[in-house]
Design an enzyme around this catalytic site. Structure first.
Site, mmCIF file in Angstrom:
data_model
loop_
_atom_site.group_PDB
_atom_site.id
_atom_site.type_symbol
_atom_site.label_atom_id
_atom_site.label_comp_id
_atom_site.label_asym_id
_atom_site.label_seq_id
_atom_site.Cartn_x
_atom_site.Cartn_y
_atom_site.Cartn_z
ATOM 1 N N HIS A 12 0.839 -1.207 0.000
ATOM 2 C CA HIS A 12 0.000 0.000 0.000
ATOM 3 C C HIS A 12 0.873 1.256 0.000
ATOM 4 O O HIS A 12 0.624 2.193 -0.756
ATOM 5 C CB HIS A 12 -0.913 0.022 1.230
ATOM 6 N N ASP A 69 8.809 6.026 8.395
ATOM 7 C CA ASP A 69 8.066 5.483 9.522
ATOM 8 C C ASP A 69 6.963 6.474 9.817
ATOM 9 O O ASP A 69 7.158 7.692 9.701
ATOM 10 C CB ASP A 69 8.956 5.250 10.747
ATOM 11 N N THR A 70 5.805 5.938 10.138
ATOM 12 C CA THR A 70 4.622 6.751 10.357
ATOM 13 C C THR A 70 4.004 6.397 11.691
ATOM 14 O O THR A 70 3.978 5.227 12.078
ATOM 15 C CB THR A 70 3.592 6.508 9.227
ATOM 16 N N PHE A 149 -5.555 2.396 3.965
ATOM 17 C CA PHE A 149 -5.020 1.278 4.745
ATOM 18 C C PHE A 149 -4.686 1.780 6.137
ATOM 19 O O PHE A 149 -4.762 2.977 6.423
ATOM 20 C CB PHE A 149 -3.803 0.660 4.060
ATOM 21 N N TYR A 151 -4.926 3.054 9.668
ATOM 22 C CA TYR A 151 -5.959 3.749 10.446
ATOM 23 C C TYR A 151 -6.828 4.669 9.577
ATOM 24 O O TYR A 151 -7.640 5.424 10.110
ATOM 25 C CB TYR A 151 -5.310 4.583 11.555
ATOM 26 N N LYS A 172 -6.383 12.146 -1.002
ATOM 27 C CA LYS A 172 -5.667 11.824 0.234
ATOM 28 C C LYS A 172 -4.208 12.263 0.127
ATOM 29 O O LYS A 172 -3.680 12.911 1.034
ATOM 30 C CB LYS A 172 -5.747 10.326 0.527
#
Length: 193
Positions: A12, A69-70, A149, A151, A172
């Site tokens: 994703h 990183d998220t 994807f 949250y 988005k």
């Protein structure tokens, strides 16, 4: 067209980044460079994890690359799940379980303010650089939408009356944390040879 490796196995994220880049660079996945390793993410910050992943690919495979990183930071949960967002409900990276636990932990809480943060670490020509993108919003009381994807079904950005999962990919990406960090990355890449 220049090749650059995106240090992820998340299809994703890969699709999202390739869409944002729009063909300006050829984005290679870990699989495409023969990396099937489970790259460690043991830092206690998003920046630390992103740098760790980028360095791993550079050291073990020799490619210039970037890694991200998220984290989702929820005010009422003192910034949780934060750096543990992908593993919030356990080590399985189960998005549905993560969302369920988040909604359970927010039951009865009216302050649902949250923000998504993405940090991208780039290693290019021996130089490490990081880029950050953020988006403010709130956690909905239940999932909305079928796209996106992680949250996305429970996060509604301030700029919209829809969850990320209800938006088109382009809508988005125009306002998302990853989209904003990637725009900074692309602007930087266009300044270097």
């Amino acid at each position: 067209m220049q090749d650059i490796v995106f240090a992820t196995n998340n299809s994703h994220k890969l699709e999202e980044i390739r869409r944002i880049f729009g063909g300006k660079f050829r984005i290679l996945s870990l699989k495409e460079i023969g990396c099937e390793d489970d790259i460690p993410e043991t830092a206690d910050t998003l920046e630390g994890n992103a740098i760790m992943k980028a360095r791993y690919v550079k050291q073990h495979y020799g490619y210039d690359c970037f890694a991200d990183d998220t984290g989702l930071m929820v005010n009422a949960l003192d910034g949780a799940p934060g750096v543990y967002s992908a593993r919030y409900a356990g080590p399985g990276h189960d998005s549905v379980a993560n969302m369920s636990l988040l909604l359970k932990n927010l039951q009865g809480i009216t302050d649902r303010r949250a923000r998504f943060v993405t940090v991208i670490a780039l290693i290019l020509n021996g130089v490490e650089t990081t880029f950050e993108g953020q988006v403010e919003g709130r956690i909905l009381t239940e999932p909305h939408g079928a796209d996106g994807f992680g949250y996305d079904p429970v996060f509604q950005p301030d700029e919209s009356d829809m969850s990320f999962a209800e938006m088109s990919a382009d809508a988005k990406n125009a306002i998302s944390h990853r989209g904003r960090a990637t725009e900074k990355l692309m602007a930087y890449l266009q300044t270097v040879d």
